[in-house]
Design a protein around this motif. Sequence first.
Motif, PDB file in Angstrom:
ATOM      1  N   VAL A 329       4.676  -4.120  -8.009  1.00 38.47           N
ATOM      2  CA  VAL A 329       4.765  -2.838  -7.305  1.00 38.47           C
ATOM      3  C   VAL A 329       4.431  -1.730  -8.291  1.00 38.47           C
ATOM      4  O   VAL A 329       5.149  -1.537  -9.280  1.00 38.47           O
ATOM      5  N   GLY A 330       3.322  -0.992  -8.042  1.00 36.56           N
ATOM      6  CA  GLY A 330       2.906   0.056  -8.955  1.00 36.56           C
ATOM      7  C   GLY A 330       2.285  -0.538 -10.223  1.00 36.56           C
ATOM      8  O   GLY A 330       2.089  -1.752 -10.317  1.00 36.56           O
ATOM      9  N   PRO A 331       1.964   0.272 -11.227  1.00 35.62           N
ATOM     10  CA  PRO A 331       2.149   1.732 -11.247  1.00 35.62           C
ATOM     11  C   PRO A 331       1.094   2.522 -10.478  1.00 35.62           C
ATOM     12  O   PRO A 331       1.238   3.721 -10.301  1.00 35.62           O
ATOM     13  N   GLU A 332       0.022   1.853 -10.019  1.00 34.96           N
ATOM     14  CA  GLU A 332      -0.985   2.569  -9.245  1.00 34.96           C
ATOM     15  C   GLU A 332      -0.381   3.056  -7.932  1.00 34.96           C
ATOM     16  O   GLU A 332       0.478   2.391  -7.335  1.00 34.96           O
ATOM     17  N   SER A 333      -0.823   4.218  -7.479  1.00 33.94           N
ATOM     18  CA  SER A 333      -0.260   4.822  -6.277  1.00 33.94           C
ATOM     19  C   SER A 333      -1.356   5.520  -5.480  1.00 33.94           C
ATOM     20  O   SER A 333      -2.334   6.005  -6.053  1.00 33.94           O
ATOM     21  N   VAL A 334      -1.156   5.585  -4.172  1.00 35.47           N
ATOM     22  CA  VAL A 334      -2.102   6.329  -3.332  1.00 35.47           C
ATOM     23  C   VAL A 334      -1.814   7.825  -3.375  1.00 35.47           C
ATOM     24  O   VAL A 334      -2.593   8.624  -2.869  1.00 35.47           O
ATOM     25  N   GLY A 335      -0.675   8.208  -3.970  1.00 37.94           N
ATOM     26  CA  GLY A 335      -0.353   9.627  -4.149  1.00 37.94           C
ATOM     27  C   GLY A 335      -0.271  10.384  -2.834  1.00 37.94           C
ATOM     28  O   GLY A 335       0.309   9.905  -1.844  1.00 37.94           O
ATOM     29  N   TYR A 336      -0.873  11.587  -2.816  1.00 41.78           N
ATOM     30  CA  TYR A 336      -0.773  12.437  -1.626  1.00 41.78           C
ATOM     31  C   TYR A 336      -1.578  11.894  -0.436  1.00 41.78           C
ATOM     32  O   TYR A 336      -1.483  12.414   0.675  1.00 41.78           O
ATOM     33  N   ARG A 337      -2.329  10.806  -0.654  1.00 38.59           N
ATOM     34  CA  ARG A 337      -3.086  10.187   0.441  1.00 38.59           C
ATOM     35  C   ARG A 337      -2.260   9.149   1.192  1.00 38.59           C
ATOM     36  O   ARG A 337      -2.802   8.385   2.005  1.00 38.59           O
ATOM     37  N   LEU A 338      -0.958   9.125   0.958  1.00 37.19           N
ATOM     38  CA  LEU A 338      -0.078   8.131   1.583  1.00 37.19           C
ATOM     39  C   LEU A 338      -0.241   8.114   3.094  1.00 37.19           C
ATOM     40  O   LEU A 338      -0.313   7.049   3.717  1.00 37.19           O
ATOM     41  N   THR A 339      -0.293   9.284   3.723  1.00 36.29           N
ATOM     42  CA  THR A 339      -0.331   9.344   5.190  1.00 36.29           C
ATOM     43  C   THR A 339      -1.666   8.910   5.784  1.00 36.29           C
ATOM     44  O   THR A 339      -1.799   8.832   7.005  1.00 36.29           O
ATOM     45  N   SER A 340      -2.637   8.633   4.944  1.00 33.58           N
ATOM     46  CA  SER A 340      -3.901   8.103   5.455  1.00 33.58           C
ATOM     47  C   SER A 340      -4.185   6.692   4.953  1.00 33.58           C
ATOM     48  O   SER A 340      -4.964   5.957   5.573  1.00 33.58           O
ATOM     49  N   LYS A 341      -3.539   6.296   3.844  1.00 41.77           N
ATOM     50  CA  LYS A 341      -3.823   5.002   3.236  1.00 41.77           C
ATOM     51  C   LYS A 341      -2.808   3.915   3.603  1.00 41.77           C
ATOM     52  O   LYS A 341      -3.161   2.732   3.691  1.00 41.77           O
ATOM     53  N   ALA A 342      -1.533   4.259   3.788  1.00 37.81           N
ATOM     54  CA  ALA A 342      -0.498   3.254   4.040  1.00 37.81           C
ATOM     55  C   ALA A 342      -0.717   2.559   5.378  1.00 37.81           C
ATOM     56  O   ALA A 342      -1.236   3.152   6.337  1.00 37.81           O
ATOM     57  N   LEU A 343      -0.301   1.317   5.466  1.00 38.85           N
ATOM     58  CA  LEU A 343      -0.483   0.538   6.683  1.00 38.85           C
ATOM     59  C   LEU A 343       0.201   1.195   7.882  1.00 38.85           C
ATOM     60  O   LEU A 343      -0.355   1.217   8.985  1.00 38.85           O
ATOM     61  N   VAL A 344       1.419   1.708   7.683  1.00 39.15           N
ATOM     62  CA  VAL A 344       2.172   2.273   8.812  1.00 39.15           C
ATOM     63  C   VAL A 344       1.513   3.522   9.388  1.00 39.15           C
ATOM     64  O   VAL A 344       1.848   3.954  10.489  1.00 39.15           O
ATOM     65  N   PHE A 345       0.563   4.084   8.646  1.00 39.91           N
ATOM     66  CA  PHE A 345      -0.160   5.246   9.145  1.00 39.91           C
ATOM     67  C   PHE A 345      -1.595   4.884   9.560  1.00 39.91           C
ATOM     68  O   PHE A 345      -2.453   5.749   9.721  1.00 39.91           O
ATOM     69  N   GLY A 346      -1.839   3.580   9.715  1.00 38.27           N
ATOM     70  CA  GLY A 346      -3.152   3.149  10.146  1.00 38.27           C
ATOM     71  C   GLY A 346      -4.139   2.916   9.029  1.00 38.27           C
ATOM     72  O   GLY A 346      -5.328   2.692   9.289  1.00 38.27           O
ATOM     73  N   GLY A 347      -3.689   2.953   7.785  1.00 37.08           N
ATOM     74  CA  GLY A 347      -4.565   2.737   6.649  1.00 37.08           C
ATOM     75  C   GLY A 347      -4.742   1.262   6.341  1.00 37.08           C
ATOM     76  O   GLY A 347      -4.307   0.385   7.105  1.00 37.08           O
ATOM     77  N   ASP A 348      -5.342   0.981   5.189  1.00 33.75           N
ATOM     78  CA  ASP A 348      -5.635  -0.398   4.821  1.00 33.75           C
ATOM     79  C   ASP A 348      -5.015  -0.817   3.495  1.00 33.75           C
ATOM     80  O   ASP A 348      -5.412  -1.832   2.911  1.00 33.75           O
ATOM     81  N   THR A 349      -4.041  -0.044   3.002  1.00 30.73           N
ATOM     82  CA  THR A 349      -3.445  -0.307   1.690  1.00 30.73           C
ATOM     83  C   THR A 349      -1.957  -0.600   1.837  1.00 30.73           C
ATOM     84  O   THR A 349      -1.215   0.190   2.451  1.00 30.73           O
TER      85      THR A 349
END
Length: 516
Positions: A329-349
Motif C-alpha cells: 500500500v503506497g507510497p505512490e498515490s493518486v493525490g487530488y485525482r482520487l475522485t476520478s481515479k479510485a474504483l468507487v468513483f468509476g476509475g481504474d485504480t
Amino acid sequence: MRIGIDVGGTNTDAVLLDGTDVLAAIKTGTTPDVTSGIVAAVEGLHRQHAFDPAAVRAVMIGTTHFINALVEARRLAPTAAVRLSLPAGSSLPPMVDWPRRLVDAVSGRGYLVHGGHEFDGRHIAELDEAELRRAAEDMGRAGIRSVAITSVFSPVNAEFETRAAEIIAAELPGAAISLSHEIGRIGLLERENATIVNAALRELAAGIVDGLAASVAGAGISAPLYLSQNDGTLMDVDFARRYPVATFASGPTNSMRGAAVLSGLDTCAVVDVGGTTSDVGVLDRGFPREATTEVSVAGIRTNFRMPDVLSVGVGGGSLVRGGPADVAVGPESVGYRLTSKALVFGGDTLTATDIAVAAGRADIGDRSLVAHLDRDLVRAALDRIAAETAEAVERMRTSAEPLPVVAVGGGSVLLPDELAGVGPVRRPENHAVANAIGAAIAQVGGEVDRVYAVEPGRRDAVVDEAKQEAVDRAVAAGARPSTVAVVDFDEVPIPYLPGNATRIRVKAVGDLQVGS
C-alpha cells in the motif's frame, strides 16, 4: 466566528467555528491552482450553515504552496547567498550540500565576505563594505533578484547582517533580502540554508499570499487573513510574504493542534491520515514536539522551527498492489485525482479508499464497484496499513510510558480501533477536518533562541530577560497581552565555549487579538 482552511495534497478542508463549536465542516478536492478550491470550500461552508461574511472575524489558512514549490524545484527566484564570515568559515561555501537540481533552479551564487561575530558578540573581523558592494555589482550582472545574508553567530548579534542588507538594498534596488537571524537558529550552515530557501521563495510568496487574500475577499469576507506556521502559531500576510519557509510544516502541525482540541488531550501521539501520507507526531502540552536536530527539506538541511513528524507513504489515495500474500500500500498515490481515479468513483485504480469502502469502514462513492474485491486482499491491505502505522507510533515514542493515540484526517477510517502493541485508537468527532480546526484555533507565538554569556550570579536575570523577550515578540506578532504565557523553556550549557556560555530557548504563545 472564524474560518479555518487547510490545503493538502489531496483535499482542501474548511470549518466554520463559533468559539470552539463547529458550525459547519467540509472536505473538497484540492484544485491544481489551489485558490479556486479554497473558494469552493468557503461556498460549501455557507451552504451548510448560512452566515454573514461580516461576522467572520478572522480566516486562518494552512497551505502546501511553498513546500511543494521547493520539492518540485519550480517558480524559485534567482538567488544569491552572502556569508559574512571571512577570514573564518571559508572551507564550505554556501549551498555546498544542496542537490544540484535545486542549485540550478535558484541560479545559486555564493559570496564570502569579511565579518561575523564570536558567540559572545565580539567581532571576528570588521564588515568589509567594499567587498559587499563588489558582490552586489556581480549579483546585478547575473540577474539576481533575491539575496540571503548570513553572518556567523548573528542570532547573538545581528548588526552585520542589518548593515549588509542596507548596502545591498542600495546597490540592488527592488531585490528581496532575507536575514538569517530572523529565520534560523544557532548553527551556521543549516541557518544559511533555511535563509537561502526563504529568499528563493520570496517572489512566489508575494503572488501566493495575494491570491489567497483575493480568494477570501472573493467570498465576500473582509476579515484579516492569517497563515499557519510550522510550530502551530499564526502569522499575518505581511509576515508570510517575508518568511514563506515558516509555513512548510503547517499541515501536520494543524492536524495535531486540532487533535488536541477535539480529543481534550494535551499529551498524546497523533496519526493524521491524509490522502497521500500519514503523518505521526507527538503533542506535548498541547503543541507539537519540535525536532531537536536539523530537518531535511527536499534534501536540504535546515534548522528553522519544525515539528518532529514521521511521515509514512500511506493515505486514502495510496495505490494498492499485489495479492493477499504480498500486498503493498503506497507510497505512490493518486493525490487530488482520487475522485476520478479510485474504483468507487468509476476509475481504474485500486486505492486505499476502495479498500476502506469494501471493508465497510467508509461509505463514499459507489460500493458496488468494489464488491468484487477479494476479501483476503482487503484484510491483508488493512493489516499492512495498521502494521506500518503502529511501527511509526512506536518510533516516535521517547519513553516506556503509555501514550494515547488519536487518529484524525479523512483517511483515519483505514486504521483499526486498536493498534497492536500500541493500544486503543481514539477518533474524536469531526476528526476528518482536524487540520482545518487546528488552523482556526491557532495562537500567536514568539521565540528566542540565543547563546548567552551568563556571568556568576546573573542566571535568573538572564533567564527572565529571555522569557520577557519571547513574550514581547508574541505580543508584537498580534497576541493579546493578557493571554501570553511561556509554554516551552530549554537551557543548555555549552562547556566547550568560555564565559559560562549557555544556549537558552524560550517560546511564548497567546490568543490572537482580533477586532470585536
